[in-house]
Design a protein around this motif. Structure first.
Motif: not given
Length: 188
Positions: A19, A21, A48, A52, A128-131, A172, A176, A179
């Motif tokens: 990724d 990040r 998260l 998700d 860890p996430s854009d969320t 998590h 990822l 996806r």
């Protein structure tokens, strides 16, 4: 330890993700702050996971209520706005290439970054996430450094994590990974 041995140690038979990040490598935290950071990290990863997994459930149900989808979209916007507000006064970590598993991470450093020494105790600050735009603080030790003309790559083994946080991190990373596999299939 060599970079190849570090790679095998961190990613050999573990679920891992490649990724880019926002992240930084920081000096270690005092023990009390580290315990608080790990507890906060577990809460972040639990939230998260809820976001998700709820979103994945919605994708599986094409006939879901449009009013609920609109409400969820508004909540997503609100979370994004609150996250942007929280980060407004804090310097943003640079986005860097990252390979990570629940065991550790391989982090690319730029030519101007301070490179830690093998054996150093550090903290990986990682979004860890854009969320949910909040950082996860993971204590680690440097296993290996691989230097090159474009900078260095630091191989970090996470210090023992609380069982709940480790399990949430594995979930998590599995999401990822799933996806990424689905995206590769779509591109074919």
């Amino acid at each position: 330890m060599s970079a190849d041995a570090a790679r095998d140690s961190l990613f050999g038979d573990a679920i891992a993700s490649e990724d880019a990040r926002p992240l930084s490598i920081l000096p270690p935290l005092p023990e009390a702050r580290q315990r608080a950071a790990l507890a906060r990290g577990e809460a972040l990863m639990r939230a998260l996971a809820l976001v998700d997994e709820a979103r994945a459930d919605d994708d599986a149900e094409p006939g879901s209520d449009p009013a609920v989808r609109r409400l969820e979209a508004k909540v997503d916007l609100l979370v994004g706005l609150v996250g942007a507000l929280m980060q407004r006064d804090q310097p943003a970590d640079p986005v860097r290439p990252l390979d990570w598993s629940a065991r550790g991470a391989a982090v690319s450093l730029g030519p101007d970054d301070t490179v830690p020494a093998v054996g150093d105790a550090v903290v990986l600050r990682l979004q860890p996430s854009d969320t949910l735009p909040e950082a996860l603080l993971l204590p680690a030790h440097v296993l290996a450094i691989d230097s090159g003309p474009d900078g260095a790559r630091a191989w970090l083994r996470f210090d023992p994590l609380p069982t709940g946080l480790e399990a949430l991190l594995e979930r998590h990373l599995f999401r990822l990974h799933r996806r990424a596999v689905a995206e590769r299939r779509r591109q074919r």
